[in-house]
Write a protein that holds these residues in place. Sequence first.
Motif, short mmCIF file in Angstrom:
data_model
loop_
_atom_site.label_atom_id
_atom_site.label_comp_id
_atom_site.label_asym_id
_atom_site.label_seq_id
_atom_site.Cartn_x
_atom_site.Cartn_y
_atom_site.Cartn_z
N UNK A 24 0.83 -1.21 0.00
CA UNK A 24 0.00 0.00 0.00
C UNK A 24 0.87 1.26 0.00
N UNK A 25 1.95 1.24 0.77
CA UNK A 25 2.85 2.40 0.83
C UNK A 25 3.54 2.64 -0.51
N UNK A 26 3.91 1.58 -1.21
CA UNK A 26 4.53 1.73 -2.53
C UNK A 26 3.55 2.32 -3.52
N UNK A 27 2.32 1.85 -3.50
CA UNK A 27 1.30 2.40 -4.40
C UNK A 27 1.04 3.87 -4.08
N UNK A 28 1.02 4.19 -2.79
CA UNK A 28 0.83 5.57 -2.36
C UNK A 28 1.97 6.46 -2.84
N UNK A 29 3.22 5.98 -2.77
CA UNK A 29 4.37 6.73 -3.25
C UNK A 29 4.27 6.98 -4.76
N UNK A 35 8.36 11.56 3.42
CA UNK A 35 7.46 10.80 4.29
C UNK A 35 7.04 9.49 3.63
N UNK A 36 6.72 9.55 2.34
CA UNK A 36 6.29 8.34 1.63
C UNK A 36 7.43 7.33 1.51
N UNK A 37 8.65 7.80 1.27
CA UNK A 37 9.80 6.89 1.19
C UNK A 37 10.05 6.23 2.54
N UNK A 38 9.91 6.98 3.62
CA UNK A 38 10.09 6.40 4.95
C UNK A 38 9.03 5.34 5.24
N UNK A 39 7.80 5.55 4.76
CA UNK A 39 6.75 4.55 4.96
C UNK A 39 7.08 3.27 4.21
#
Length: 160
Positions: free
Chosen positions: A57-62, A153-157
């Motif tokens: 999910x975090x990758x898709x969000x990024x 922030x997205x990379x850290x997630x």
Amino acid sequence: MPAQFLLNLFIALLWMLLRDEDVLRFSTFFAGFLVGIVIVFLMHRFFGQQFYLRRVYSIIKLIIIFISELLQSSYVVLKQILSPTLDIKPGIFTYETALKSDWEVTALAMLLTLTPGSVVMEVSPEGNVFYIHGMDLEQSKDSLLRSLAKFEKAIMEVTR
């Protein structure tokens, strides 16, 4: 994370075998994969890691954040280029990041360089300071800093 995914695939394959159908069907595999997701979610705390679909999910969000920033910055650059007079004030500024690993720093630099109107010129030897060239610092520095914060922030997630 890979162990959780492999366990989920194993559960899906086991589900297909235990269904004892004449033909292997994708729908049976998919149903087993969904059952596997539930089982792995209930057991993920025993792995000592977060649930693997959270990282997906975090990758898709990024990716969505990058596409959004790409479209917004492309619009700004296109508007500046097509204006009758070129009123831009290019400049260089520094940005200190909280990212630590080489992969994180490289990803942030590449994501920023891919968005029009900004280029990462150099990264400090410690890897915590970026030297960024902006096309129009007076108008776009604030939006560029917001983009950097979103990317960071997205990379850290994704990585932590």
